[in-house]
Design an enzyme around this catalytic site. Structure first.
Site, PDB file in Angstrom:
ATOM      1  N   ARG A 224      95.550  58.749 -53.364  1.00  0.00           N
ATOM      2  CA  ARG A 224      94.850  57.446 -53.360  1.00  0.00           C
ATOM      3  C   ARG A 224      95.858  56.374 -53.019  1.00  0.00           C
ATOM      4  O   ARG A 224      96.909  56.271 -53.655  1.00  0.00           O
ATOM      5  CB  ARG A 224      94.223  57.139 -54.713  1.00  0.00           C
ATOM      6  CG  ARG A 224      93.803  55.672 -54.812  1.00  0.00           C
ATOM      7  CD  ARG A 224      93.040  55.317 -56.068  1.00  0.00           C
ATOM      8  NE  ARG A 224      91.684  55.817 -56.002  1.00  0.00           N
ATOM      9  CZ  ARG A 224      90.681  55.353 -56.753  1.00  0.00           C
ATOM     10  NH1 ARG A 224      90.883  54.371 -57.607  1.00  0.00           N
ATOM     11  NH2 ARG A 224      89.482  55.873 -56.652  1.00  0.00           N
TER      12      ARG A 224
ATOM     13  N   HIS B 154      86.368  56.509 -48.759  1.00  0.00           N
ATOM     14  CA  HIS B 154      86.363  57.031 -50.132  1.00  0.00           C
ATOM     15  C   HIS B 154      85.384  58.215 -50.161  1.00  0.00           C
ATOM     16  O   HIS B 154      84.338  58.164 -50.804  1.00  0.00           O
ATOM     17  CB  HIS B 154      85.920  55.918 -51.097  1.00  0.00           C
ATOM     18  CG  HIS B 154      86.193  56.194 -52.540  1.00  0.00           C
ATOM     19  ND1 HIS B 154      86.943  57.274 -52.976  1.00  0.00           N
ATOM     20  CD2 HIS B 154      85.812  55.531 -53.673  1.00  0.00           C
ATOM     21  CE1 HIS B 154      87.020  57.257 -54.298  1.00  0.00           C
ATOM     22  NE2 HIS B 154      86.328  56.212 -54.736  1.00  0.00           N
TER      23      HIS B 154
ATOM     24  N   GLN C 256      83.578  59.753 -53.197  1.00  0.00           N
ATOM     25  CA  GLN C 256      82.576  58.860 -53.796  1.00  0.00           C
ATOM     26  C   GLN C 256      81.210  59.075 -53.144  1.00  0.00           C
ATOM     27  O   GLN C 256      80.187  59.216 -53.830  1.00  0.00           O
ATOM     28  CB  GLN C 256      83.023  57.398 -53.615  1.00  0.00           C
ATOM     29  CG  GLN C 256      82.060  56.385 -54.201  1.00  0.00           C
ATOM     30  CD  GLN C 256      82.027  56.423 -55.720  1.00  0.00           C
ATOM     31  OE1 GLN C 256      83.054  56.370 -56.350  1.00  0.00           O
ATOM     32  NE2 GLN C 256      80.845  56.527 -56.309  1.00  0.00           N
TER      33      GLN C 256
ATOM     34  N   ASP D 148      79.211  47.092 -54.666  1.00  0.00           N
ATOM     35  CA  ASP D 148      80.599  47.343 -55.076  1.00  0.00           C
ATOM     36  C   ASP D 148      81.208  45.970 -55.365  1.00  0.00           C
ATOM     37  O   ASP D 148      80.637  44.922 -54.992  1.00  0.00           O
ATOM     38  CB  ASP D 148      81.332  48.073 -53.925  1.00  0.00           C
ATOM     39  CG  ASP D 148      82.754  48.519 -54.284  1.00  0.00           C
ATOM     40  OD1 ASP D 148      83.139  48.414 -55.463  1.00  0.00           O
ATOM     41  OD2 ASP D 148      83.477  48.960 -53.375  1.00  0.00           O
TER      42      ASP D 148
ATOM     43  N   CYS E  36      79.667  52.318 -57.372  1.00  0.00           N
ATOM     44  CA  CYS E  36      80.766  53.281 -57.527  1.00  0.00           C
ATOM     45  C   CYS E  36      81.523  53.080 -58.838  1.00  0.00           C
ATOM     46  O   CYS E  36      82.119  54.010 -59.351  1.00  0.00           O
ATOM     47  CB  CYS E  36      81.721  53.163 -56.345  1.00  0.00           C
ATOM     48  SG  CYS E  36      82.364  51.492 -56.108  1.00  0.00           S
TER      49      CYS E  36
ATOM     50  N   ARG F 174      80.919  62.348 -60.037  1.00  0.00           N
ATOM     51  CA  ARG F 174      82.243  62.402 -59.403  1.00  0.00           C
ATOM     52  C   ARG F 174      82.944  63.706 -59.805  1.00  0.00           C
ATOM     53  O   ARG F 174      83.612  64.329 -59.002  1.00  0.00           O
ATOM     54  CB  ARG F 174      83.106  61.208 -59.830  1.00  0.00           C
ATOM     55  CG  ARG F 174      82.576  59.834 -59.480  1.00  0.00           C
ATOM     56  CD  ARG F 174      82.501  59.608 -57.985  1.00  0.00           C
ATOM     57  NE  ARG F 174      83.730  59.923 -57.302  1.00  0.00           N
ATOM     58  CZ  ARG F 174      84.862  59.201 -57.340  1.00  0.00           C
ATOM     59  NH1 ARG F 174      84.917  58.078 -58.029  1.00  0.00           N
ATOM     60  NH2 ARG F 174      85.935  59.575 -56.666  1.00  0.00           N
TER      61      ARG F 174
HETATM   62  N1  NVA Z   1      86.080  49.007 -53.036  1.00  0.00           N
HETATM   63  C1  NVA Z   1      86.702  49.323 -54.298  1.00  0.00           C
HETATM   64  C2  NVA Z   1      86.285  50.676 -54.746  1.00  0.00           C
HETATM   65  C3  NVA Z   1      86.841  51.107 -56.075  1.00  0.00           C
HETATM   66  C4  NVA Z   1      86.395  52.471 -56.470  1.00  0.00           C
HETATM   67  C5  NVA Z   1      88.207  49.223 -54.164  1.00  0.00           C
HETATM   68  O1  NVA Z   1      88.755  49.730 -53.186  1.00  0.00           O
HETATM   69  O2  NVA Z   1      88.831  48.620 -55.040  1.00  0.00           O
HETATM   70  N1   CP Z   2      84.678  54.857 -58.260  1.00  0.00           N
HETATM   71  C1   CP Z   2      85.993  55.084 -58.378  1.00  0.00           C
HETATM   72  O1   CP Z   2      86.671  55.575 -57.458  1.00  0.00           O
HETATM   73  O2   CP Z   2      86.493  54.751 -59.593  1.00  0.00           O
HETATM   74  P1   CP Z   2      88.044  54.723 -60.004  1.00  0.00           P
HETATM   75  O3   CP Z   2      88.684  53.598 -59.237  1.00  0.00           O
HETATM   76  O4   CP Z   2      88.039  54.502 -61.482  1.00  0.00           O
HETATM   77  O5   CP Z   2      88.651  56.037 -59.619  1.00  0.00           O
END
Ligand code: NVA
Ligand code: CP
Length: 330
Positions: free
Chosen positions: A108, A135, A138, A231, A272, A316
């Site tokens: 990540r 992602h 997700q 989101d 998400c 998830r």
């Molecule tokens: N769009 C958000 C998703 C988090 C799961 C981010 O990248 O912070």
């Molecule tokens: N939805 C998601 O990816 O959550 P986290 O950022 O907690 O992993």
């Protein structure tokens, strides 16, 4: 021919055929039933995986850890401060070392090119746990949740993503909709419309699956939605953009009026997570002090019967387990 994903990386859903995506979804449902029934798995016995997190996480990290442990694998977690990667050691060298120790790598971070490089250099499957532009795990959990909540075939469903329609979650949803024939609407400001190349790819793929792609700022575009999805307005790494995002996105907050605009009593709400739906977080409170209300959804919608956000979060685990079992399982 039987589908096998053994040895494959999972970097973006664009790389997978509709049949392969359906295979992963079906495996996830099966693994969920087994977990519910208390039937233990051994598919990853003797395997070890490493999780690299340059950004923070609750769901993705825990899903990878529990999925691996449920199936008998060992797990190492490294955050951005606890390895040499990128600081004292190149991505290539790090990947080559990890490839000697582990059976798979989760990453990540920011750059999609980095997760691709890890896959290229490590020689083992790499799973994308979120980048700035994708992602994929997700989207798999989201479609699993839709399958659990709709009586319709997926290719008759319509998903409306509200808000920042060019973020990583919006893009992975566009890709899975394109693959599975789900009509997609991005409802948000023109300033945050998806990139032309992303839209063009989805429309071309949609020609094969029957998925349509509409980008609109008009609430009428929500009509007929089976899923209303949102989101946060400023993704990780974009916190300095909060003032401009609040100005652009406040009209696209998911409220009971937006849910009603679907004109579909069976329409569900998905997110998400994490979500700003009240002021119970440090960030929401700090921003409120500065004059910014960063809630992308009202508490009423978030806590409503239509909201499936915690089922979605649970899924998830099952979908990530499916990806692990399919790609490195014995
Ligand atoms: N769009 C958000 C998703 C988090 C799961 C981010 O990248 O912070
Ligand atoms: N939805 C998601 O990816 O959550 P986290 O950022 O907690 O992993």
């Amino acid at each position: 021919m039987a589908i096998s994903l053994k040895g494959r990386s999972f970097l973006t859903l664009k790389d997978f055929s509709p049949e392969e995506i359906r295979y992963l979804l079906s495996l996830a449902h099966d693994l969920k039933s087994k977990k519910r029934a208390g039937i233990p798995g051994q598919a990853l016995k003797g395997k070890n995986i490493v999780l690299l997190f340059e950004k923070t996480s609750t769901r993705t990290r825990c899903a990878f850890e529990v999925a691996a442990m449920d199936e008998g694998a060992g797990v190492t977690f490294l955050d951005k401060n606890s390895s040499q990667m990128g600081k004292k050691e190149s991505i290539e060298d790090t990947a080559r070392v990890l490839g000697r120790f582990y059976d798979g790598i989760e990453y990540r971070g920011y750059d999609q090119a980095l997760v691709e490089q890890l896959a290229e250099c490590s020689g083992i499957p790499v799973w994308n746990g979120l980048t700035d532009v994708d992602h994929p795990t997700q989207a798999l959990a989201d479609v699993m949740t839709l399958e659990e909540n709709t009586k319709k075939p997926l290719d008759q469903c319509k998903l409306v993503f509200c808000g920042d329609t060019r973020n990583n979650v919006a893009y992975c949803l566009m890709y899975i909709c394109a693959k599975l024939g789900i009509d997609y609407v991005g409802w948000g400001p023109a300033e945050l419309a998806p990139a032309e190349d992303v839209l063009a790819w989805c429309r071309a793929e949609g020609e094969k699956s029957g998925a349509s792609f509409t980008i609109s700022s008009d609430l009428a575009a929500v009509r007929g939605a089976d899923v209303i999805y949102t989101d946060i307005w400023a993704s990780m790494g974009e916190e300095d953009k909060i003032p401009q995002r609040v100005a652009l996105l406040t009209p696209f907050r998911v409220t009971p009026e937006v849910m009603a605009a679907a004109e579909n009593p069976a329409c569900i709400f998905m997110h998400c997570l994490p979500s700003f739906h009240d002021f119970e977080t440090k960030m929401a409170r700090e921003q409120r002090e500065l004059g910014y209300d960063i809630r992308e959804v009202t508490d009423e919608v978030f806590r409503s019967r239509a909201s499936k956000v915690f089922d979605e979060a649970e899924n998830r685990l099952h979908t990530i387990k499916a990806v692990l079992v399919a790609t490195i399982g014995g």
